[in-house]
Design an enzyme around this catalytic site. Structure first.
Site, mmCIF file in Angstrom:
data_model
loop_
_atom_site.group_PDB
_atom_site.id
_atom_site.type_symbol
_atom_site.label_atom_id
_atom_site.label_comp_id
_atom_site.label_asym_id
_atom_site.label_seq_id
_atom_site.Cartn_x
_atom_site.Cartn_y
_atom_site.Cartn_z
ATOM 1 N N HIS A 1 71.441 52.659 111.391
ATOM 2 C CA HIS A 1 71.852 52.356 112.757
ATOM 3 C C HIS A 1 71.268 51.033 113.236
ATOM 4 C CE1 HIS A 1 73.603 56.310 113.465
ATOM 5 N NE2 HIS A 1 72.589 56.823 112.792
ATOM 6 N N LYS B 1 75.015 61.434 118.688
ATOM 7 C CA LYS B 1 75.939 60.311 118.685
ATOM 8 C C LYS B 1 77.389 60.754 118.539
ATOM 9 C CE LYS B 1 72.271 57.466 116.797
ATOM 10 N NZ LYS B 1 71.342 58.552 116.440
ATOM 11 N N SER C 1 67.863 61.742 113.482
ATOM 12 C CA SER C 1 68.480 60.421 113.605
ATOM 13 C C SER C 1 67.789 59.648 114.724
ATOM 14 C CB SER C 1 69.964 60.564 113.921
ATOM 15 O OG SER C 1 70.561 59.299 114.029
#
Lengths: 505, 432
Positions: free
Chosen positions: A53, A258, A346
């Site tokens: 990311h 996300k 994440s």
């Protein structure tokens, strides 16, 4: 005889644990990694979006934000040093509603505040040029060129192999059942870590146990932490669908994460997912009809006409979510020498290179070790034949003819690569181990043709495993149960044969 | 250190990709049609393809009027190829077929090499549909196999994939494996089939399930798999007319193995690289009556062209492809060759899903050709009709037509006499 005392012991051989181990191996000390499963990269690290990311998602000022941006910036160089698959393809966060444009703008500003470079908002016209299959509802997107995709298996393998080459020891099938501090007369106390494979002593323990990090932490500290497995289900499509999108396409994030993304993978497939479901079971990696339906429904919000008939597999993974939604990294106050690396969800994969550095810094603050003068930073990857130049392939075959014998036809993996995977340290000992290291079995036939041959090669390469005892993923997952006709002609010594024997009596 | 990494280039008239039943029949027939330069490329260490693991009998009833096992059937063709000294390369994987008919292959012995061919026969066979394509939910433990993988483990490696088995899909390999696993000491709880009819041959249902008391659950599917390391149970549910599971009909079967026999997919990745047009129904090439694909000089036959039920017909079809390839090479040398302009499409309708070939050349076709086709559902007492323009030239009553049984009819050149340029050939089912 004096017991071995490690300087530091890492619990968990996921991407965090292996990154930490590799950073440790830069130091002159004795290090051990304990892994509950049969191989590295067997938990959260193995089933995720494989996205590096850019770093605009996490709240500014958090460890997540800082380590994401730092980690992502380390990927290009690290991928060259360790030869793992990584490609900076960029990502798009797609806004499908004019009313949400302020949220997209806020994301851009947060990215700037987090130190992410080159972000910009692209309008529909440019977006359609970048992604011809973008949803008709898409009005704009946040473009982040520094985002990328990687092979999490290869990354974790590479970190582990490099750590091992520089002296770190690994023990597998060694789930930690106990950890306590043992006081010693006149000497600093030591950590005593118990597993079915023995008890290990160490000055420092690092808790990189993924979804189980709370259990380990709570063994040694009165201040409890809690990790919730947050399941993510995915669909993986054939390489024939791999160019349906060219970049990682996200929807605008929600509080559960996300959202569902659509992305090419490093192997040229198309990956769609994940869901985000908090579940009670830390081994609950099932896929469900509702979950997969959600993946299909939500992905259609950002990308149209995804050819789901090209699906070759679906899978799910568990994120190690902790309620504060922040990485917990640091020495535990009431447990000196016990360092947490917990809540690594994440962007944990993206942050992993930075996590390794940070934990090593903290640990060496305790240990004060000098540098490992013999440290070798590079690792040779397993050659990839998919996009190789024919002349280069010819050279490989001249060195080892087994590069010319294709075992996995779908993903073009040769016998030589599979043998190489088994000979690595730590090496493949199961079909999944071979799959993760070589990409074999990942294609459209999903191991239908190559399974028996790979089983043979494993049994030839790994002295302790005969053909009938090859597993899919370690103890309890044998591929076959024994020879043909067992229990038919003679009484068998395997207890679960009794039924067959009776029926044929 | 190796100094050079040169890539060798060979030249052959015909390259046959695949040394299974299709490739062997094509190569033998090409040789018999006068082509001296035929090369068979086979990825496995022996010729014969999937027949080698099909140790049950029932092969050759049409071709030899005998009941042979798979390896015996293959051996007949292998010895014919040997008698004719047909060149073959084993453990050789084809990497690419370019549209100029340059074949790139690799083997340990030769490394990466190229063959410039005048004609290529595609005979790569098919693969089994894997679990992922079905979206079966649950865990992903050891113990889920396609029927063919299990067949290979049991019949070639002598290893049992499991002891308590559930089979999803009633394709022929699944049915054969239900019997094989029973004979080898496993217990097969049931065969579940999504459709209201079996995808396999009637004789296999009788001989492999009925004779062993194995239930066939039509309109059922697997909705869940349990077990983290090894399969521990599967759940089977009934499906409605839209093939959706009906809530409340779930039954849990404790087992250690789930076999899948849910369909075969022609392996046309190389064909696509060559630019061959693929029929979405068969997932094989569109071919004309000479079995030539949309790329001149590239022919296709056997299961890579469309999935067959009986190897006898694979051999027959492939012999035709081999002879056609030989003729193509000869005409190339003579500067002749058929034009593509006179091709008449064979349109299918009324329950017929496809026809192979999909195009016929009235001017160039053989005296008679075989049209092979499948229906999309079970039909009773229907007529298979063939129209040339408005003229019905064939009208045959069939008592039963099922998707699991390939049909064929013979089309004679004389039946196309007087066909107008705008005319179509139509193949359809009629009630009377």
């Amino acid at each position: 005889m004096a017991e071995t005392v490690y300087d530091a012991l890492v619990v968990g051989a996921g991407v965090s644990g292996c990154s930490i181990a590799r950073e440790f191996s830069r130091l002159d000390g004795r290090f051990l990694v304990l892994e509950a499963e049969d191989d590295v990269c067997s938990g959260t690290s193995k089933a995720n979006s494989a996205i590096v990311h850019a770093g605009f998602d996490a709240q500014t000022g958090t460890l997540m934000a800082r380590l994401n941006v730092e980690g992502t910036s380390l990927f290009p160089e690290l991928s060259r040093e360790l030869e793992f698959g990584f490609r900076q393809i960029g990502s798009l966060v797609v806004c499908t509603n004019e009313a949400d444009l302020p949220a997209l703008q806020a994301l851009l500003e947060r990215g700037h505040a987090n130190g992410v470079h080159d972000l910009r908002i692209v309008g529909r016209e440019e977006l359609v040029r970048m992604e011809p299959n973008i949803s008709d509802a898409a009005v704009a997107a946040l473009w982040a060129p520094t985002a990328g995709i990687c092979d999490p298996f290869e990354l974790t393998d590479a970190l582990a192999e490099n750590a091992a080459a520089n002296g770190v020891e690994f023990r597998f099938d060694a789930p930690v059942t106990g950890a306590r501090r043992r006081k010693r007369d006149g000497e600093p106390a030591l950590w005593e870590v118990t597993t079915p494979k023995g008890t290990f002593l160490s000055h420092v323990v690092v808790n990189a146990a993924g979804v189980h990090a709370d259990e380990l932490h709570n063994m040694v500290s009165a201040s409890r932490i809690s990790i919730t497995p947050r399941r993510g289900q995915y669909e993986l499509l054939d390489t024939t669908a791999g160019d349906h999108v060219r970049h990682t396409v996200f929807m605008l994030p929600t509080k559960m994460g996300k959202g569902v993304l659509v992305t090419p993978t490093i192997h040229g497939n198309l990956l769609v997912g994940p869901t985000a479901e908090d579940i009670p079971d830390k081994s609950g990696t099932q896929t469900t009809p509702d979950g997969l339906a959600e993946v299909r429904r939500k992905s259609a919000l950002t990308v149209r006409d995804i050819p789901f008939r090209e699906t070759i597999t679906s899978f799910s993974g568990l994120r190690a979510h902790q309620p504060g939604q922040e990485f917990i990294i640091g020495e535990v106050e009431d447990a000196p020498g016990f360092v947490d690396c917990a809540g690594i969800e994440s962007p944990g994969l993206s942050a992993s290179p930075a996590i390794g550095r940070m934990v090593a810094r903290i640990v060496n603050g305790i240990l004060g070790l000098s540098p490992n003068e013999g440290f070798v930073p590079t690792r040779r990857g397993i050659p990839n034949l998919r996009d190789i130049d024919p002349e280069d392939w010819q050279r490989l075959i001249q060195e080892d003819p087994a590069y010319g014998t294709i075992v996995c036809r779908c993903c073009r993996v040769s016998e030589a690569q599979i043998r190489d995977a088994c000979r690595r340290v730590p090496g493949a000992r199961s079909l999944d181990g071979v799959k993760h290291r070589t990409g074999a079995c990942m294609g459209r036939c999903q191991a239908g043709f190559c399974t028996p041959r790979i089983m043979e090669i494993i049994s030839e390469e790994v002295a302790s495993i005969d053909l009938a005892h090859v597993t899919k993923s370690g103890p309890g997952s044998r591929m076959v149960v024994g020879p043909d006709k067992q229990g038919l002609a003679t009484a068998s010594d395997e207890k679960d044969d009794s039924r067959g024997g009776e029926r044929n009596a | 250190m190796p100094s050079t990494a040169t890539i060798q280039t060979l030249e052959r008239d015909i390259v046959v990709v695949g040394g299974g039943s299709a490739g062997l029949a094509a190569a033998i027939s090409a040789r018999d049609a006068g082509c001296e330069s035929v090369l068979v490329l086979e990825r496995e260490p022996q010729l014969g393809g999937i027949l080698n693991q099909c140790i049950h009998n029932g092969f050759g009833l049409h071709a030899f009027k005998e009941e042979l096992t798979g390896p015996e059937y293959a051996a007949r063709y292998i010895s014919q190829a040997r008698e004719r000294q047909i060149e073959h390369m084993l453990r050789t994987t084809v990497l690419d077929i370019a549209d100029d008919l340059t074949v790139t292959a690799v083997s340990a012995e030769r490394g990466v090499f190229r063959i410039r061919a005048k004609a290529v026969v595609l005979a790569m066979g098919c693969r089994e549909c894997p679990r992922g394509a079905l979206d079966i939910c649950g865990t992903r433990p050891a113990g889920v196999y396609t029927a063919g993988t299990a067949q290979r483990l049991v019949n070639i490696d002598g290893l049992m994939p499991g002891r308590e088995v559930v089979i999803l899909g009633s394709g022929d390999i699944g049915l054969i494996m239900a019997r094989r696993l029973t004979l080898e000491g496993a217990h097969v709880a049931c065969v579940a089939e999504l459709m209201p009819y079996s995808g396999g041959l009637k004789r296999n249902i009788v001989q492999c399930l009925d004779d062993f008391g194995i239930p066939l659950l039509l309109s059922h599917t697997v909705v869940n798999v349990e077990g983290t390391k090894r399969v521990e149970a599967v759940t089977i549910a009934q499906v409605d007319e839209h093939l959706k599971p009906i809530p409340g009909t779930e039954v849990r079967y404790p087992c250690d193995t789930l076999l899948l026999s849910v369909g075969l997919l022609p392996e046309n990745e190389l064909s696509r690289q060559a630019g061959v047009r693929i029929n979405p129904i068969t997932r094989g090439a569109f071919v004309d009556d000479s079995l030539m694909t949309s790329v001149p000089g590239v022919f296709a036959c056997g299961n890579v062209l469309h999935v067959h039920d009986l190897v006898d017909y694979v051999s027959e079809e492939s012999a035709h492809a081999g002879a056609s390839a030989a003729r193509y090479v000869r005409q190339l040398a003579e500067g002749a060759g058929r034009g593509a302009s006179d091709l008449v499409p064979v349109r299918v309708a009324g329950g017929i899903r496809y026809s192979v070939p999909a195009f016929v050349s009235p001017a160039n076709m053989d005296e008679k050709i075989t049209l092979r086709f499948r229906v999309g559902a079970v039909y009773q007492n229907r007529y298979v009709s063939l129209y040339v323009g408005d003229r019905r030239v064939q009208h045959r009553r069939k008592q039963i037509l099922a998707p699991g049984e390939m049909q064929e009819l013979t089309l004679r050149r004389e039946e196309l006499a007087g066909i107008a340029p705008a005319d179509e050939i139509r193949l359809l089912l009629e009630e009377e």
